[in-house]
Enzyme design. Structure first.
Site, short mmCIF file in Angstrom:
data_model
loop_
_atom_site.label_atom_id
_atom_site.label_comp_id
_atom_site.label_asym_id
_atom_site.label_seq_id
_atom_site.Cartn_x
_atom_site.Cartn_y
_atom_site.Cartn_z
N CYS A 1 -6.58 -9.14 3.12
CA CYS A 1 -7.75 -8.26 3.09
C CYS A 1 -9.08 -9.03 3.25
O CYS A 1 -9.72 -8.95 4.28
CB CYS A 1 -7.77 -7.46 1.79
SG CYS A 1 -6.47 -6.23 1.68
N ARG B 1 1.23 -14.08 2.48
CA ARG B 1 0.51 -13.89 3.74
C ARG B 1 -0.86 -14.58 3.71
O ARG B 1 -1.62 -14.43 2.77
CB ARG B 1 0.32 -12.40 4.03
CG ARG B 1 1.59 -11.70 4.50
CD ARG B 1 1.35 -10.23 4.74
NE ARG B 1 1.12 -9.51 3.49
CZ ARG B 1 0.80 -8.22 3.43
NH1 ARG B 1 0.66 -7.53 4.54
NH2 ARG B 1 0.63 -7.64 2.26
N VAL C 1 0.83 -1.21 0.00
CA VAL C 1 0.00 0.00 0.00
C VAL C 1 0.86 1.25 0.00
O VAL C 1 0.70 2.14 -0.84
CB VAL C 1 -0.95 0.02 1.22
CG1 VAL C 1 -1.71 1.34 1.29
CG2 VAL C 1 -1.91 -1.15 1.17
#
Length: 436
Positions: free
Chosen positions: A256, A327, A13
């Site tokens: 997410c 991840r 990000v």
């Protein structure tokens, strides 16, 4: 007028955002990871989100010296917000970043958070830390805002500047300043949320909605599989209606979609409401690796393959296609399930970093799909473009007949655009082909 911006956290990000802002402002990119800073200074981005030439031609100043934050009057915090082992919010990175920013906070500065949190977390968790560490007073000496990240790793079409940016501030002044900064680089436009809580809530429900819709597709896939119906053919038919949403079954990993719903669920239960639908969707998606593993075992038995010491090749360990991010990899969960069933599992992934996979999951990636061939079964769990290059003859060479091929990643759908052997598997009588 903003004089200098600092982006705290240079991951998937923060780095692309810092590069974008550096086209208009003086920007400092801060990350506490010394190795990360060394690589970025050399033009190397291990996330592969930013090209080497972009880094080398950027005006960005990379540093792991937190004192540099004090030079900035606009600070953006973009650090991970994962969940812990029992799926509760893990605010350790956010708290740590807030402490670092707080003890280097310049009077009059605006601090904007981009990390996904539950509604209220920015003001409840971050602001008190900023006040304590800085000795400054909120809304008198510094201001706070929130602008949720909407980065989609690996997506070169929907880049930051092409996605509408939601912004929120703690005062009318901070809202206008935040909108001004982001608006100067976001070509898609700015949406001003009426409050920080609204912006936080909007972010957390974006991925919660996707999670629930994918969970529905996964449950439908299980139902149709038991009925002997091809799920993808059902979806193709359903897609012909204009308002049928285009979601597909699959593994739901990453940082997410499988994480954000837990943040909302945590806050929901804290205020006395059990979010049954949200948690049900999570449970379904978490169970898919186990379902695929047992389905694989059943197909191997049906194909009269010897289960004891049977070898399975899993292609793909990253959480999604064409990115090195591992991840919360559900491919790993699948590998773990297969091993617990007594199968010998070999993992091939040319995109993932060998050392990182070894450190995180204890898996030694093989360097060539033929290295331990022949296998009793091949499972494609991630649809990397790299996998398209293999021919049907290669798979016939590395799989023991009958050729059992498990398509978890919907690689055959990719093949509609890229010529490959995968679309032939369903028609080839020598192949036992199964897709989620």
């Amino acid at each position: 007028m903003v004089e200098k911006i600092c982006v705290v956290g240079l991951g998937y990000v923060g780095l692309p955002l810092a590069c974008l802002l550096a086209t208009k402002y003086k920007v400092i990119g801060y990350d506490k990871n010394k190795q990360r800073i060394k690589e970025l200074k050399k033009g190397i981005d291990s996330t592969k989100e930013v090209l080497p030439e972009t880094l080398k031609n950027s005006n960005l100043e990379f540093t792991n010296n937190e004192k540099k934050i004090s030079e900035c009057d606009f600070i953006i915090v973009a650090v991970p917000t994962p969940v812990d082992k029992v799926k509760n919010p893990d605010f350790s990175y956010l708290r740590d970043a807030s402490r670092i920013v707080g003890r280097n906070l310049k009077k009059g500065a605006i601090v904007v958070y981009e990390s996904t949190v539950y509604p209220g977390a920015t003001e409840e968790i971050c602001v008190p830390i900023l006040e304590k560490e800085s000795g400054l007073k909120w809304k008198r000496d510094f201001l706070v805002g929130y602008s949720p990240e909407r980065v989609n790793p690996g997506d070169k079409e929907h880049t930051i500047e092409k996605i509408v940016k939601v912004v929120a501030g703690d005062t009318e002044y901070s809202l206008e300043r935040i909108a001004e900064v982001y608006g100067s680089v976001i070509s898609a436009g700015i949406y001003k949320a009426p409050s920080i809580k609204v912006a936080e809530a909007a972010k957390v429900i974006e991925n919660t909605q996707r999670d629930i819709n994918i969970a529905l597709m996964n449950e439908l896939a299980i139902i149709f599989d038991k009925m002997g119906i091809d799920t993808r053919e059902v979806l193709k038919a359903a897609y012909t209606k204009w308002n049928f949403l285009r979601f597909e079954p699959g593994l739901v990993g990453g940082h997410c979609i499988p994480v954000d719903p837990y943040y909302l669920a945590y806050k929901s239960m804290e205020i006395g409401h059990v979010p049954e639908l949200i948690l049900a969707g999570r449970n379904i998606n978490e169970s898919i690796p186990s379902y695929i593993a047992y389905k694989t075992l059943k197909l191997m038995i049906k194909a009269e393959k010897t289960i004891a010491n049977a070898k399975v090749l899993v292609m793909g360990i990253t959480f999604k296609e064409n990115v090195p991010d591992i991840r919360n990899s559900k491919s790993y969960d699948l590998v773990k399930e297969l091993k617990e069933l007594g199968l010998k599992v070999f993992v091939y992934d040319p995109i993932a970093y060998q050392e990182e996979v070894k450190k995180e999951y204890g898996i030694e990636l093989i360097r060539d799909i033929e290295e331990y061939a022949p296998y009793d079964c091949v499972i494609v769990s991630v649809k990397h473009n790299e996998f398209i290059k293999f021919s049907k003859e290669v798979f016939k060479k590395i799989i023991k007949a009958p050729y059992l091929f498990i398509d978890v990643s919907k690689i055959i759908n990719v093949s509609n655009k890229i010529k490959s052997c995968f679309e032939e598997f369903k028609q080839d009588k020598d192949f036992i082909y199964w897709a989620l």
